[in-house]
Motif scaffolding. Structure first.
Motif, PDB file in Angstrom:
ATOM      1  N   VAL A 172     -28.860  27.327  14.756  1.00  0.00           N
ATOM      2  CA  VAL A 172     -28.573  28.317  14.358  1.00  0.00           C
ATOM      3  C   VAL A 172     -27.391  28.656  13.932  1.00  0.00           C
ATOM      4  N   LEU A 173     -26.121  27.270  13.918  1.00  0.00           N
ATOM      5  CA  LEU A 173     -25.779  27.871  12.534  1.00  0.00           C
ATOM      6  C   LEU A 173     -26.078  27.736  10.747  1.00  0.00           C
ATOM      7  N   TRP A 175     -28.802  28.950  10.274  1.00  0.00           N
ATOM      8  CA  TRP A 175     -29.295  30.484  10.114  1.00  0.00           C
ATOM      9  C   TRP A 175     -28.282  31.931  10.081  1.00  0.00           C
ATOM     10  N   VAL A 176     -27.525  31.441  10.429  1.00  0.00           N
ATOM     11  CA  VAL A 176     -25.932  32.132   9.927  1.00  0.00           C
ATOM     12  C   VAL A 176     -25.202  32.346   8.901  1.00  0.00           C
ATOM     13  N   GLY A 177     -25.660  30.899   7.748  1.00  0.00           N
ATOM     14  CA  GLY A 177     -25.294  30.163   6.949  1.00  0.00           C
ATOM     15  C   GLY A 177     -23.848  29.482   7.019  1.00  0.00           C
ATOM     16  N   PHE A 178     -23.944  28.552   8.128  1.00  0.00           N
ATOM     17  CA  PHE A 178     -22.943  27.722   8.013  1.00  0.00           C
ATOM     18  C   PHE A 178     -23.442  25.933   7.928  1.00  0.00           C
TER      19      PHE A 178
END
Length: 334
Positions: A172-173, A175-178
């Motif tokens: 998930v991280l 996917w959001v760019g982390f």
């Protein structure tokens, strides 16, 4: 119905009953005295007989281990060896041990990271369930389900979620760019992950405790606040929180005790290096250090000293709680 005494055929009164002898009177009086004594002993002894199993169990599994552990903490004890008297040397060794202070600091930080969000979320959930929502019974059972889940099952599932390589959290991280987080080897990410497990498991339990306390608050207080124009948020802050303050203090103390004794979650989360709290002791708690000293290195004396330090910390927390409760009662009384 009384029976009539018949007279003799010649009309003379019937003979009187012979008086009882002194021996018979003595036997009757001694029998009555014995029964009276037995009755008094029955009233005095039976309650102690009923509560005796608890005290016997406590003495065998609570008091004796406590005293024996205190004696072991004053000795150098190895597994399979005889104890050697060392006085307070085990305690002085702990005072100069970086592993002990690291474990104490980890216990404190994990306790704060898990207790504060846990109790805040529990207050919010209890406040929502206190209103007439559709399906309240289902939600009450649902929030208690994590508490009914075993520590092993919950920790193993979260260990997979926080896995560095294929865990869903890092996915998930990403996917959001982390960048991926090393949840197991880094200190603060590992402690956050363990705190999430503790928070997930105990939030619903505390929410039900808060809900029971909220339902005991008189409705007249809410009606008076509503007539004064207070919103639901203002009623929660000015009416609900002060009314359930003793319950909040109780949950803080219980959660602190649980955080001090934290063992299963960090041990299972660390896997093969769980006993040492990770490869760099980054999430080793006092309970893990006590277990490692006692059963891995075999230093039972040092492990007993750690156990007594934990006991003293819990007594300190209990003393602070009693002091705060007394001050609150004085303020309310004044």
């Amino acid at each position: 119905m009384a029976t009539s005494v018949r007279a003799r055929p010649d009309g003379s009164p019937p003979p009187a009953a012979p008086p009882s002898s002194p021996g018979q009177r003595g036997r009757h009086s001694s029998r009555g005295s014995w029964r009276s004594t037995l009755y008094r002993w029955d009233l005095k002894a039976i309650p102690y007989v009923f509560v005796a199993p608890f005290f016997l169990t406590f003495a065998a599994f609570g008091l004796f281990p406590l005293i024996y552990t205190g004696w072991l903490s004053l000795n150098r004890v190895e597994l399979g060896g005889d104890p050697t008297w060392k006085g307070f040397e085990n305690y002085t060794d702990l005072a100069t041990s970086e592993f002990f202070w690291n474990a104490l600091f980890n216990t404190f930080t994990i306790g704060v990271l898990s207790t504060v969000p846990q109790l805040l979320m529990a207050l919010g959930l209890a406040h929502l369930l206190n209103y007439k929502l559709r399906g309240r019974g289902f939600f009450r059972v649902a929030i208690l389900a994590p508490y009914a889940t075993s520590i092993a099952a919950a920790t193993l599932v979260f260990a997979q979620l926080f896995n560095t390589d294929y865990g869903m959290i890092n996915g998930v991280l990403g996917w959001v760019g982390f960048d991926p987080v090393n949840w197991e080897s880094s200190k603060w990410p590992a402690q956050i992950a363990i705190s999430v497990i503790v928070t997930w498991r105990w939030t619903g339990y505390n929410a039900l405790i808060y809900l029971a306390a909220m339902q005991a608050v008189p409705q007249d207080l809410y009606e008076a606040a509503s007539l004064d124009g207070a919103s639901r948020w203002r009623q929660f802050i000015s009416v609900t929180i002060p009314s359930i303050r003793p319950t909040i203090l109780f949950t803080i103390v219980v959660s602190t005790i649980g955080a001090t004794q934290l063992f299963g979650e960090p041990m299972l989360f660390g896997g093969s290096v769980g006993i040492s709290g990770g490869s760099g002791n980054q999430f080793q708690t006092l309970s893990l250090l006590m277990y490692e000293k006692g059963w891995i290195t075999g230093a039972l004396g040092q492990a007993s000293a750690i156990a007594w330090v934990m006991l003293l910390l819990l007594l300190l927390v209990g003393g602070v709680q009693a002091l705060v409760s007394r001050n609150n009662r004085k303020k309310l009384g004044g």
